[in-house]
Design an enzyme around this catalytic site. Sequence first.
Site, PDB file in Angstrom:
ATOM      1  CG  HIS A   1      76.917  31.510  42.380  1.00  0.00           C
ATOM      2  ND1 HIS A   1      76.221  32.530  42.997  1.00  0.00           N
ATOM      3  CD2 HIS A   1      78.188  31.958  42.260  1.00  0.00           C
ATOM      4  CE1 HIS A   1      77.031  33.532  43.234  1.00  0.00           C
ATOM      5  NE2 HIS A   1      78.227  33.221  42.810  1.00  0.00           N
TER       6      HIS A   1
ATOM      7  CD  GLU B   1      78.218  31.332  45.971  1.00  0.00           C
ATOM      8  OE1 GLU B   1      79.274  30.917  45.436  1.00  0.00           O
ATOM      9  OE2 GLU B   1      78.001  32.529  46.179  1.00  0.00           O
TER      10      GLU B   1
END
Length: 285
Positions: A154, A258
């Site tokens: 992330h 991400e």
Amino acid sequence: MPVKTTTDHYGIVDKVVLMGATGSACVVHTHGATITSWISLGKERIFLSKQAIFNDVKAIRGGIPVVFPQFGPGKLPQHGFARVTRWEFLGHKDSVDGVQARFLLTENEKTVASPWPYKFRLVLTVFLGETDLKLSLNVENTDTREFDFTSLLHAYFRTNDINGTRLQGLAGIKYVDKVLGTRDEVNPEEPLVITGSTDRVYVDAPDSLALSFENESESLQLTKTGFNDFVVWNPWIELAKGMSDFGDTEYQEMLCVEAGSVDSPVVLPAGQHWEGVYTMSVQKN
Ligand code: TA6
């Protein structure tokens, strides 16, 4: 000494700083094996909220949290347990072109009591080069049962101006729009410029994207292997106001790009391995 560590009051490593020969650096907190800083060619490339909370409980707001075994909401708390659990620092290895550190997470009494009770071995390998940072996430099913998971790195990238930030490589790619609640959207235009709350899962996305910044002489090449999807997220004004660990105007200083396998779960038979790799490298324009 290409690696410096700090320890908590139990003497357990809680932070690892990798230092490259040419001034590159990377900071990894063993809480979640979360990278919180990547400096390359003298510049910080990763966004970390000024209001990030470091209490070894909450996920760190910013950096590159590891999402496993669940992306998003579900039977487990949002984004799974990996990013809010202490990983073990396995050590580092120097090489002519950089320095590598490895981090390990396995099942514990909490995870085996969770709705995802399997035995597993997760190893994150962080390689810091002069102008690149390579993250390899290796998942081993050490259980006797097959299991499935979704997983993602992330990454929060820093920008001086979200309005001048451009993401190249996703034109024409179908995406799930989590703001609109639709699937199979397509953005025809290239590059993607963020103009509002954005939360998109680009499914089976191309493996390589370019993230560039208006009036800047460097861009980032973002490359994934093993991971199927790219997620693009910026909370924008209203959501930013509702986040206690994120400044009201910090949406202007970041963009999440991400790499993950999130739209369809990865099915891993007992005894098998799976690996996702996410490499980010600084390019001179
Ligand atoms: O990656 C996008 C996303 O799934 C968004 O939906 C948003 O929830 C973001 O992750 C941050 O999630 P967090 O649980 O860290 O606040």
